[in-house]
Enzyme design. Structure first.
Site, PDB file in Angstrom:
ATOM      1  N   PRO A 351      81.635  17.184  59.506  1.00 32.08           N
ATOM      2  CA  PRO A 351      80.329  17.040  58.842  1.00 32.08           C
ATOM      3  C   PRO A 351      79.201  17.223  59.857  1.00 32.08           C
ATOM      4  O   PRO A 351      78.805  16.290  60.546  1.00 32.08           O
ATOM      5  CB  PRO A 351      80.371  15.615  58.272  1.00 32.08           C
ATOM      6  N   ASP A 525      78.584  15.330  65.096  1.00 29.01           N
ATOM      7  CA  ASP A 525      79.586  14.960  64.089  1.00 29.01           C
ATOM      8  C   ASP A 525      79.178  13.630  63.463  1.00 29.01           C
ATOM      9  O   ASP A 525      79.183  12.587  64.117  1.00 29.01           O
ATOM     10  CB  ASP A 525      80.954  14.841  64.772  1.00 29.01           C
ATOM     11  N   HIS A 526      78.852  13.678  62.170  1.00 30.77           N
ATOM     12  CA  HIS A 526      78.336  12.475  61.499  1.00 30.77           C
ATOM     13  C   HIS A 526      79.406  11.404  61.307  1.00 30.77           C
ATOM     14  O   HIS A 526      79.101  10.273  60.946  1.00 30.77           O
ATOM     15  CB  HIS A 526      77.729  12.851  60.145  1.00 30.77           C
ATOM     16  N   ARG A 527      80.666  11.729  61.527  1.00 34.18           N
ATOM     17  CA  ARG A 527      81.714  10.709  61.453  1.00 34.18           C
ATOM     18  C   ARG A 527      81.648   9.776  62.654  1.00 34.18           C
ATOM     19  O   ARG A 527      82.163   8.651  62.603  1.00 34.18           O
ATOM     20  CB  ARG A 527      83.098  11.364  61.396  1.00 34.18           C
TER      21      ARG A 527
END
Length: 553
Positions: A351, A525-527
């Protein structure tokens, strides 16, 4: 006189310890076929386990928090009176009847869907459970007043933003009135049509064609099944398949709900029931194929073969470009093939979010030019990228989540600082890595970058010279542009993109002064990283470039 049977966990793929997160029944409860007994939650999906038949719960064998797998006993069920009549003809072999409850509910689902059909009275056919949608457009109406239809015939087709589904008739009969038209928006419970029911003849008629032993509707099915279940099912499916166009398979509302809870697009599942109807066993088989890495070949052969693959995209168009003029076909280089596949995977699986900012590098550029003048005889040419690598190391130390990689449920925080830089070569993009950049000065980094870039252009980079990176920088500084979205180089969790610097008027409190500005594009990376942390990283990175003395702090 009914015999208690064990209701077990059906085939749920290769999972052997799936936690029970909810129990929906207790001893003494009367349940119907397809009622949920328990809810299981794997690392990929939450699913209800339905009862294969109606009856009274005698004992619940599990509780919330228990781990179960295929074959685990969930409840003891005393079958309802109607199914209880079945064991009489098969008294010599009650075990097979209990051992094969799964195939039985599939044919039973159709009669269960039309309990209100009396002799020849009219019934209302409504939209079944279609999930959380409350305004789904009707894109096709398959029937008109006066039509004679059978159970499971499609009456309308609905299209949500994720799937197209046919709504089947719960029973056979004559259409008296159609209540919807193409373009109408419907939701669960919306009246579709009025049907003059032939329940007393339609459903049993289909059943009566197969069994001859008794006149009662559902009971005869298990009798031939005791002798040869597979042959009994095959003849029933064969004529049905012959009469189906094959364009869309049908599923009962309970099966659609079951598929939805497993995260399965029911339109991808091939139906093996009458008229191509999708059964719970079909959905379970599809899930098992996906989880075992087989990509559910039977279910997805059509979609994947069309070029859309798992994403459900439209087929890639085929063009004969020679119709429009002269063309030349060149094979992709090996690097482009490999990097292209990796970039596609990273873009789809990670993401991405990109923060854009800018840094004032007026003083830093002046310092860089001074260094190059001083080192003219040594042949070392200092680039802005060398300063950015040192600034990156300082930023990674301040924001350690950027110097990390995901490993399942764990975040691996790295204590070393290896910085990759994208190098454009005639054969494609490669990313050499400056190892231990925290232990090297700007001059040493510049020298090493020059050597690695030459090896990259000559195609002589070794694998270990492109491995072990913590963070990458993609610089278009010598080419132009303002901002772009660099793709993260997995397993890293962020990448910095920079474009060509430009002069910009900046108000200094008294007047506008020209300042050399460098555009920054940070993809993350939005995680792993949140927006606020990314903004702080970008701001700090810009501050370091604006005043390189901060590196010493």
């Amino acid at each position: 006189m009914s015999q208690a049977i064990e209701i077990k966990v059906p085939d749920i793929g290769d999972y052997d310890a799936v936690p029970v997160i909810e129990v929906h029944v207790k001893p003494g409860d009367s349940i119907n076929a397809e009622d949920a007994l328990v809810t299981l939650e794997s690392d990929k999906a939450t699913m209800d386990v339905p009862s294969p038949q109606a009856g009274v719960v005698k004992d619940v064998r599990i509780k919330v928090g228990d781990n179960v797998s295929e074959g685990s006993v969930l409840v003891m069920l005393e079958a309802a009176n109607e199914p209880a009549a079945a064991p009489a003809p098969a008294a010599a072999a009650p075990a097979p009847a209990a051992a094969a409850p799964a195939p039985a509910p599939a044919p039973a689902a159709a009669p269960a869907a039309a309990p209100a059909a009396g002799g020849g009275g009219t019934i209302e056919v409504k939209v079944p459970d279609i999930g959380d949608y409350d305004a789904v457009p009707v894109i096709e109406v398959h029937v008109k007043a006066g039509d004679t239809i059978n159970a499971e015939d499609a009456v309308v087709t609905l299209e949500s933003d994720k799937a197209t589904m046919d709504v089947p008739s719960p029973q056979g009969g004559v259409v008296k009135e159609v209540k919807v038209k193409v373009g109408d928006n419907v939701a669960e419970g919306t009246l579709l049509l009025i049907l003059e029911g032939a329940a007393a003849s339609a459903a049993p008629a289909a059943a009566a064609a197969a069994p001859a032993p008794a006149a009662s509707a559902p009971a005869p099915a298990p009798a031939p099944a005791a002798a040869a279940p597979a042959p009994a099912a095959a003849p029933a499916a064969a004529p049905a398949a012959a009469g189906v166009t094959g364009k869309a398979a049908h599923a009962s509302p309970s099966v659609r709900k079951f598929a939805r809870e497993l995260g399965v697009d029911v339109s991808r599942v091939p139906g093996t029931g009458p008229k191509g109807r999708i059964t719970q066993e079909d959905v379970q088989g599809y899930v098992k194929g996906v989880m075992s890495g087989q990509a559910a070949a039977p279910a997805q052969a059509a979609a994947a073969g069309a070029g859309g693959g798992e994403l459900g995209l439209l087929p890639w168009p085929k063009f004969d470009f020679t119709r429009f003029g002269e063309v030349e076909s060149k094979a992709l280089s090996r690097i482009k093939k490999i990097s292209g596949a990796n970039l596609h995977r990273n873009w789809v699986m990670i993401p991405h979010v990109t923060n854009h900012d800018e840094a004032d590098i007026t003083e830093l550029e002046a310092f860089r030019l001074q260094l190059n003048k001083e080192n003219e005889k040594s042949g070392i040419k200092v680039t802005m990228l060398a300063f950015m690598i040192k600034a990156t190391v300082a930023a990674l130390k301040k924001f350690p989540n950027f110097n990390a990689s995901l490993d399942g449920d764990n975040l691996v925080l790295k204590k070393y600082f290896n910085i990759g830089f994208a190098a454009d070569t005639p054969n494609g993009l490669v990313v050499p890595v400056i190892k231990d950049a925290d232990k090297k000065g700007v001059l040493e980094i510049s020298q090493e970058m020059s050597e690695l870039a030459k090896l990259a252009r000559d195609g002589k980079l070794k694998p270990d010279q492109m491995q072990g990176g913590c963070f990458s920088i993609s610089s278009l500084g010598g080419l132009g542009g303002t901002y772009f979205t660099p793709i993260i180089n997995a397993p890293e969790v962020a990448i910095m993109g920079v474009c060509k610097s430009y002069q910009k008027p900046v108000w200094d409190g008294k007047q506008f002064a020209p300042r050399l500005t460098l555009p920054l594009s940070l993809s993350w990376d939005h995680r792993v990283i949140d927006g606020a942390e990314a903004a702080r990283f970008n701001t700090y990175f810009g501050q370091l470039l604006a005043d390189f003395r901060r590196i010493l702090l």
